[in-house]
Write an enzyme that holds these catalytic residues in place. Structure first.
Site, PDB file in Angstrom:
ATOM      1  N   CYS A 116      34.197 -15.813 -19.801  1.00 34.80           N
ATOM      2  CA  CYS A 116      34.530 -14.532 -19.171  1.00 34.80           C
ATOM      3  C   CYS A 116      35.626 -14.661 -18.117  1.00 34.80           C
ATOM      4  O   CYS A 116      36.071 -13.661 -17.562  1.00 34.80           O
ATOM      5  CB  CYS A 116      33.287 -13.911 -18.565  1.00 34.80           C
ATOM      6  N   ASN A 161      28.551  -6.307 -21.641  1.00 38.79           N
ATOM      7  CA  ASN A 161      29.310  -7.480 -21.230  1.00 38.79           C
ATOM      8  C   ASN A 161      30.194  -7.915 -22.403  1.00 38.79           C
ATOM      9  O   ASN A 161      29.704  -8.445 -23.393  1.00 38.79           O
ATOM     10  CB  ASN A 161      28.346  -8.606 -20.828  1.00 38.79           C
ATOM     11  N   HIS A 191      34.833  -9.531 -13.429  1.00 40.98           N
ATOM     12  CA  HIS A 191      34.232  -9.509 -14.770  1.00 40.98           C
ATOM     13  C   HIS A 191      32.927  -8.702 -14.718  1.00 40.98           C
ATOM     14  O   HIS A 191      32.090  -8.906 -13.854  1.00 40.98           O
ATOM     15  CB  HIS A 191      33.968 -10.935 -15.242  1.00 40.98           C
TER      16      HIS A 191
HETATM   17  N1  ACO Z   1      13.484  -5.760 -21.380  1.00 40.85           N
HETATM   18  C1  ACO Z   1      12.360  -5.819 -20.653  1.00 40.85           C
HETATM   19  N2  ACO Z   1      12.014  -6.870 -19.896  1.00 40.85           N
HETATM   20  C2  ACO Z   1      12.856  -7.922 -19.884  1.00 40.85           C
HETATM   21  C3  ACO Z   1      14.049  -7.939 -20.621  1.00 40.85           C
HETATM   22  C4  ACO Z   1      14.356  -6.807 -21.419  1.00 40.85           C
HETATM   23  N3  ACO Z   1      15.469  -6.702 -22.161  1.00 40.85           N
HETATM   24  N4  ACO Z   1      14.669  -9.112 -20.409  1.00 40.85           N
HETATM   25  C5  ACO Z   1      13.912  -9.809 -19.574  1.00 40.85           C
HETATM   26  N5  ACO Z   1      12.801  -9.100 -19.258  1.00 40.85           N
HETATM   27  C6  ACO Z   1      11.698  -9.475 -18.375  1.00 40.85           C
HETATM   28  C7  ACO Z   1      11.513 -10.955 -18.280  1.00 40.85           C
HETATM   29  O1  ACO Z   1      10.726 -11.436 -19.347  1.00 40.85           O
HETATM   30  C8  ACO Z   1      10.792 -11.065 -16.953  1.00 40.85           C
HETATM   31  O2  ACO Z   1       9.432 -10.754 -17.142  1.00 40.85           O
HETATM   32  P1  ACO Z   1       8.285 -11.552 -16.319  1.00 40.85           P
HETATM   33  O3  ACO Z   1       8.538 -11.226 -14.880  1.00 40.85           O
HETATM   34  O4  ACO Z   1       7.041 -10.975 -16.880  1.00 40.85           O
HETATM   35  O5  ACO Z   1       8.517 -13.003 -16.641  1.00 40.85           O
HETATM   36  C9  ACO Z   1      11.422  -9.947 -16.137  1.00 40.85           C
HETATM   37  O6  ACO Z   1      12.022  -9.046 -17.063  1.00 40.85           O
HETATM   38  C10 ACO Z   1      12.482 -10.421 -15.168  1.00 40.85           C
HETATM   39  O7  ACO Z   1      13.296 -11.363 -15.861  1.00 40.85           O
HETATM   40  P2  ACO Z   1      14.606 -11.945 -15.234  1.00 40.85           P
HETATM   41  O8  ACO Z   1      15.211 -12.941 -16.152  1.00 40.85           O
HETATM   42  O9  ACO Z   1      14.338 -12.364 -13.819  1.00 40.85           O
HETATM   43  O10 ACO Z   1      15.494 -10.651 -15.233  1.00 40.85           O
HETATM   44  P3  ACO Z   1      16.774 -10.388 -14.404  1.00 40.85           P
HETATM   45  O11 ACO Z   1      16.558  -9.254 -13.520  1.00 40.85           O
HETATM   46  O12 ACO Z   1      17.351 -11.653 -13.847  1.00 40.85           O
HETATM   47  O13 ACO Z   1      17.771  -9.896 -15.538  1.00 40.85           O
HETATM   48  C11 ACO Z   1      19.627 -10.746 -16.788  1.00 40.85           C
HETATM   49  C12 ACO Z   1      18.126 -10.758 -16.608  1.00 40.85           C
HETATM   50  C13 ACO Z   1      20.035  -9.336 -17.101  1.00 40.85           C
HETATM   51  C14 ACO Z   1      20.021 -11.678 -17.911  1.00 40.85           C
HETATM   52  C15 ACO Z   1      20.307 -11.191 -15.464  1.00 40.85           C
HETATM   53  O14 ACO Z   1      19.714 -12.405 -15.028  1.00 40.85           O
HETATM   54  C16 ACO Z   1      21.778 -11.394 -15.578  1.00 40.85           C
HETATM   55  O15 ACO Z   1      22.530 -10.453 -15.790  1.00 40.85           O
HETATM   56  N6  ACO Z   1      22.246 -12.639 -15.375  1.00 40.85           N
HETATM   57  C17 ACO Z   1      23.664 -12.954 -15.346  1.00 40.85           C
HETATM   58  C18 ACO Z   1      24.239 -12.950 -16.709  1.00 40.85           C
HETATM   59  C19 ACO Z   1      25.697 -13.332 -16.638  1.00 40.85           C
HETATM   60  O16 ACO Z   1      26.408 -13.030 -15.700  1.00 40.85           O
HETATM   61  N7  ACO Z   1      26.180 -14.059 -17.640  1.00 40.85           N
HETATM   62  C20 ACO Z   1      27.525 -14.569 -17.564  1.00 40.85           C
HETATM   63  C21 ACO Z   1      28.410 -13.949 -18.481  1.00 40.85           C
HETATM   64  S1  ACO Z   1      27.951 -14.111 -20.146  1.00 40.85           S
HETATM   65  C22 ACO Z   1      29.336 -14.778 -20.903  1.00 40.85           C
HETATM   66  O17 ACO Z   1      29.966 -15.660 -20.394  1.00 40.85           O
HETATM   67  C23 ACO Z   1      29.710 -14.224 -22.216  1.00 40.85           C
END
Ligand code: ACO
Length: 326
Positions: free
Chosen positions: A112, A278, A248
């Site tokens: 990204c 994304n 990004h």
């Molecule tokens: N729907 C419902 N619940 C979900 C989902 C979903 N789609 N996904 C995860 N959960 C749940 C998890 O299982 C967890 O449940 P638990 O508490 O019972 O264990 C809870 O939601 C919280 O999970 P987290 O992983 O802590 O969720 P978070 O708020 O961190 O969101 C996410 C996850 C969206 C992936 C976030 O961490 C994020 O955006 N991270 C950065 C991603 C990024 O920047 N990537 C880089 C670019 S990608 C590239 O280079 C192409």
């Protein structure tokens, strides 16, 4: 030799994917996706539509938007993590499909961060006087490398492309840049079909994009906060001198956290996450284009572009917007 960017074109595939699509086969909801990521919509390429096709459409849009003579382009840089082939490069296929004679062509891999890295490389080629008109494209078909059984990642990604031309100019509109990488986080965001450990850690070699979302989230917030301040100060500017920030678009909460930390009003932060998801390398040009089309971004506005992603790596540039839609 100075450089400027005065043309842009974007493309997104036609297949629109709302959050409700995922409710049909995953334990998730439109509400969770909106609240935790800011995403409302994204677009997926069709079965026979590949990254090169998206690039070609973005370049055609650029040429139409600005009545550009593509024959003068002497170098093409495509930033992508989803080329349809390792060889030939996507850039070389864009060159032949667009009938651009004799251009140098490379693909670059910086996830990204790739679009900004591409602009930085183009700026360097122009400064060294070896080239004068460089097409830089950020493009992805992430839907083809998405694991649709992983609810925490599959809801994030979308497909798209954005193209700009970086060209020699009498005035300097591309200012100082920053680049930084923490390769020890390589294992936290990867896409591989080889069973070779990353940072000594075993990986899943299934050619799907894999990430440790929480780790990437925290790294992104702290890195962007530090690097935006560093970049602005390197340019002898203050945050107030920047009209719009275009980081990004990975998750709206990353952008909100960075803006809060730096006391930047969210209205000054342009995003493409709501409508496109994304889109990795395409996310910054998509947000830039939308900013121009909506009338927010005007000629002479100071912009700060900053990409981050797999590596984990980061690249930023301050520039003066020279793009105008006639
Ligand atoms: N729907 C419902 N619940 C979900 C989902 C979903 N789609 N996904 C995860 N959960 C749940 C998890 O299982 C967890 O449940 P638990 O508490 O019972 O264990 C809870 O939601 C919280 O999970 P987290 O992983 O802590 O969720 P978070 O708020 O961190 O969101 C996410 C996850 C969206 C992936 C976030 O961490 C994020 O955006 N991270 C950065 C991603 C990024 O920047 N990537 C880089 C670019 S990608 C590239 O280079 C192409």
């Amino acid at each position: 030799m100075n450089a400027t960017i005065s043309s842009i074109g974007i493309y997104h595939p036609q297949k629109e994917i709302k959050n409700s699509y995922f409710e049909e086969f995953l334990d998730t909801s439109d509400q969770w996706i909106r609240e935790r990521t800011g995403i409302e919509n994204r677009y997926y390429a069709s079965e026979n539509e590949y990254t090169t096709d998206l690039c070609v459409k973005a370049v055609e849009a650029l040429a139409k938007n600005h009545n550009t003579n593509l024959q003068e382009i002497d170098f093409i840089i495509v930033a992508t993590s989803t080329p349809e082939q390792t060889l030939p490069s996507v850039a070389s296929q864009v060159q032949t499909r667009m009938n651009i004679p004799h251009a140098g062509c490379i693909d670059i891999s910086a996830a990204c961060g790739g679009f900004v890295y591409g602009i930085i490389l183009a700026k360097g080629l122009i400064a060294s006087r070896t080239h004068r008109k460089i097409l830089v494209i950020g493009a992805e078909t992430l839907s083809k490398v998405t694991d649709f059984t992983d609810r925490s990642s599959c809801i994030l990604f979308g497909d798209g492309a954005g193209a700009v031309i970086v060209e020699a100019s009498t005035e300097n509109h591309l200012f100082k840049v920053i680049t930084d990488t923490h390769g020890s986080y390589g294992k936290d965001l990867y896409l591989s079909n080889k069973n070779i450990p990353i940072n000594g850690m075993p990986i899943i070699p299934d050619n799907k994009i894999r990430q440790n979302g929480r780790v990437v989230f925290k790294w992104a917030v702290s890195t962007l906060t530090k690097k935006i301040e560093e970049l602005v100060s390197k340019n002898d500017m203050t945050l107030d001198d920047i009209n719009f920030f275009i980081p990004h678009s990975a998750n709206i909460r990353i952008l909100e956290a960075v803006c809060k930390e730096l006391n930047i009003p969210m209205e000054k932060c342009l995003e493409s996450i709501r409508n496109y998801g994304n889109t990795s390398e395409a996310s910054i040009p998509l947000a830039w284009y939308d900013g121009i089309i909506s009338g927010k971004v005007k000629p002479k506005d100071k912009l700060l572009l900053i990409g981050f992603g797999g590596g984990l790596t980061c690249a930023g540039i301050c520039l003066q917007n020279n793009i105008e839609m006639k």
